[in-house]
Design an enzyme around this catalytic site. Structure first.
Site, PDB file in Angstrom:
ATOM      1  N   GLU A  97      40.821  43.371  25.870  1.00 48.61           N
ATOM      2  CA  GLU A  97      39.486  44.027  26.848  1.00 48.61           C
ATOM      3  C   GLU A  97      39.840  43.574  28.394  1.00 48.61           C
ATOM      4  OE1 GLU A  97      37.425  45.879  27.638  1.00 48.61           O
ATOM      5  OE2 GLU A  97      35.557  45.618  26.731  1.00 48.61           O
ATOM      6  N   ASP A  98      39.404  44.369  29.214  1.00 45.59           N
ATOM      7  CA  ASP A  98      39.511  44.168  30.816  1.00 45.59           C
ATOM      8  C   ASP A  98      38.595  42.965  31.043  1.00 45.59           C
ATOM      9  OD1 ASP A  98      37.242  45.727  30.295  1.00 45.59           O
ATOM     10  OD2 ASP A  98      37.813  47.234  31.778  1.00 45.59           O
ATOM     11  N   ASP A 101      31.356  41.005  30.098  1.00 43.08           N
ATOM     12  CA  ASP A 101      30.327  40.730  31.076  1.00 43.08           C
ATOM     13  C   ASP A 101      29.175  40.571  30.083  1.00 43.08           C
ATOM     14  OD1 ASP A 101      29.434  41.434  33.671  1.00 43.08           O
ATOM     15  OD2 ASP A 101      28.529  43.451  32.952  1.00 43.08           O
ATOM     16  N   PHE A 151      31.020  42.870  41.215  1.00 42.32           N
ATOM     17  CA  PHE A 151      31.680  44.181  40.363  1.00 42.32           C
ATOM     18  C   PHE A 151      32.941  44.192  40.838  1.00 42.32           C
ATOM     19  CE2 PHE A 151      32.268  48.636  39.528  1.00 42.32           C
ATOM     20  CZ  PHE A 151      31.608  48.569  38.104  1.00 42.32           C
ATOM     21  N   ARG A 164      40.791  52.881  39.257  1.00 40.66           N
ATOM     22  CA  ARG A 164      41.543  52.439  38.051  1.00 40.66           C
ATOM     23  C   ARG A 164      43.066  52.194  38.453  1.00 40.66           C
ATOM     24  NH1 ARG A 164      38.650  52.653  33.332  1.00 40.66           N
ATOM     25  NH2 ARG A 164      37.592  54.573  33.030  1.00 40.66           N
TER      26      ARG A 164
HETATM   27  P1  IMP Z   1      29.737  44.099  28.421  1.00 41.66           P
HETATM   28  O1  IMP Z   1      29.521  44.942  27.240  1.00 41.66           O
HETATM   29  O2  IMP Z   1      28.627  44.132  29.134  1.00 41.66           O
HETATM   30  O3  IMP Z   1      30.539  42.865  28.138  1.00 41.66           O
HETATM   31  O4  IMP Z   1      30.635  45.100  29.121  1.00 41.66           O
HETATM   32  C1  IMP Z   1      31.949  45.180  29.366  1.00 41.66           C
HETATM   33  C2  IMP Z   1      32.353  46.448  29.875  1.00 41.66           C
HETATM   34  O5  IMP Z   1      31.712  46.753  30.795  1.00 41.66           O
HETATM   35  C3  IMP Z   1      33.891  46.078  30.470  1.00 41.66           C
HETATM   36  O6  IMP Z   1      34.737  46.413  29.271  1.00 41.66           O
HETATM   37  C4  IMP Z   1      33.965  47.007  31.409  1.00 41.66           C
HETATM   38  O7  IMP Z   1      34.396  48.125  31.002  1.00 41.66           O
HETATM   39  C5  IMP Z   1      32.710  47.147  32.050  1.00 41.66           C
HETATM   40  N1  IMP Z   1      32.590  46.139  33.210  1.00 41.66           N
HETATM   41  C6  IMP Z   1      31.831  44.904  33.403  1.00 41.66           C
HETATM   42  N2  IMP Z   1      31.920  44.468  34.595  1.00 41.66           N
HETATM   43  C7  IMP Z   1      32.758  45.500  35.337  1.00 41.66           C
HETATM   44  C8  IMP Z   1      33.216  45.433  36.681  1.00 41.66           C
HETATM   45  O8  IMP Z   1      32.708  44.621  37.377  1.00 41.66           O
HETATM   46  N3  IMP Z   1      33.770  46.347  37.101  1.00 41.66           N
HETATM   47  C9  IMP Z   1      34.224  47.350  36.125  1.00 41.66           C
HETATM   48  N4  IMP Z   1      33.672  47.571  34.993  1.00 41.66           N
HETATM   49  C10 IMP Z   1      33.226  46.386  34.386  1.00 41.66           C
HETATM   50 MG    MG Z   2      36.327  47.864  29.051  1.00 44.50          MG
END
Ligand code: IMP
Ligand code: MG
Length: 175
Positions: A97-98, A101, A151, A164
């Site tokens: 995963e990137d 959050d 962000f 990207r």
């Molecule tokens: P989560 O389900 O809230 O943990 O979201 C994770 C996903 O939200 C990541 O896989 C990202 O694709 C996106 N995301 C969360 N924070 C960022 C950010 O700072 N920049 C870009 N994408 C983000």
């Molecule tokens: Mg992601």
């Protein structure tokens, strides 16, 4: 259009992180192929580089991908999801995963893989983590680096489909 981008994590630092994470995975992994499941699209550059490093350490890698989308603009929304066709029964899966959050995407995927896909184990490999935003507690087995509540864009991470392609991680505006 004239958005100001400030470098937050350099290309060199990212490369060091990827190498370290690859070594940790190889150190711990059972014999046999290492099975990566890349969360599209954001984790693609990370996963591609990680794969190269793991292979450079002499291990075979197989990779799959899954598409989960949770963001519209800068706000976390509902998850959209396309399942995977492969049967992972008895396999050890590394989700790549990137960024973690809120943790909702990972929580969802871990459950999906264990309960619906029969995975034997699921490990989370995430380039970034924003602990300040966590809503669901998820284990990150292999973490690149923890970041502040910003962000971020670049190295796969987008803002509405943009940025990207940057080879570093940046923040928009004054950051
Ligand atoms: P989560 O389900 O809230 O943990 O979201 C994770 C996903 O939200 C990541 O896989 C990202 O694709 C996106 N995301 C969360 N924070 C960022 C950010 O700072 N920049 C870009 N994408 C983000
Ligand atoms: Mg992601």
């Amino acid at each position: 259009m004239g958005d100001e981008i400030k470098e937050y994590i350099s290309k060199e630092k990212l490369s060091g992180i990827v190498k370290r994470v690859a070594r940790e995975i190889v150190r711990d992994a059972e014999d046999g192929e290492i099975l990566l499941l890349t969360v599209m699209n954001g984790a693609l550059p990370f996963s591609r580089d990680l794969r190269r490093e793991i292979e450079g350490l002499g291990r075979k890698v197989r990779d799959y991908s899954i598409k989960v989308k949770s963001y519209e603009g800068m706000k976390s929304g509902d998850l959209t999801f396309e399942g995977v066709e492969e049967n992972f029964s008895g396999r050890d899966i590394y989700i790549v995963e990137d960024i973690v959050d809120s943790g909702r995407t990972m929580d969802f995927l871990i459950n999906y893989l264990l309960k619906e896909k029969g995975a034997q184990s699921v490990k989370v490999v995430s380039l970034l983590s924003k602990p300040s935003k966590r809503e669901v507690d998820v284990p990150i087995d292999y973490l690149g680096i923890e970041i502040e509540d910003k962000f971020v864009i670049g190295y796969g991470l987008d803002y509405d489909g943009k940025y990207r392609e940057l080879d570093f991680i940046g923040v928009l505006g004054e950051g």
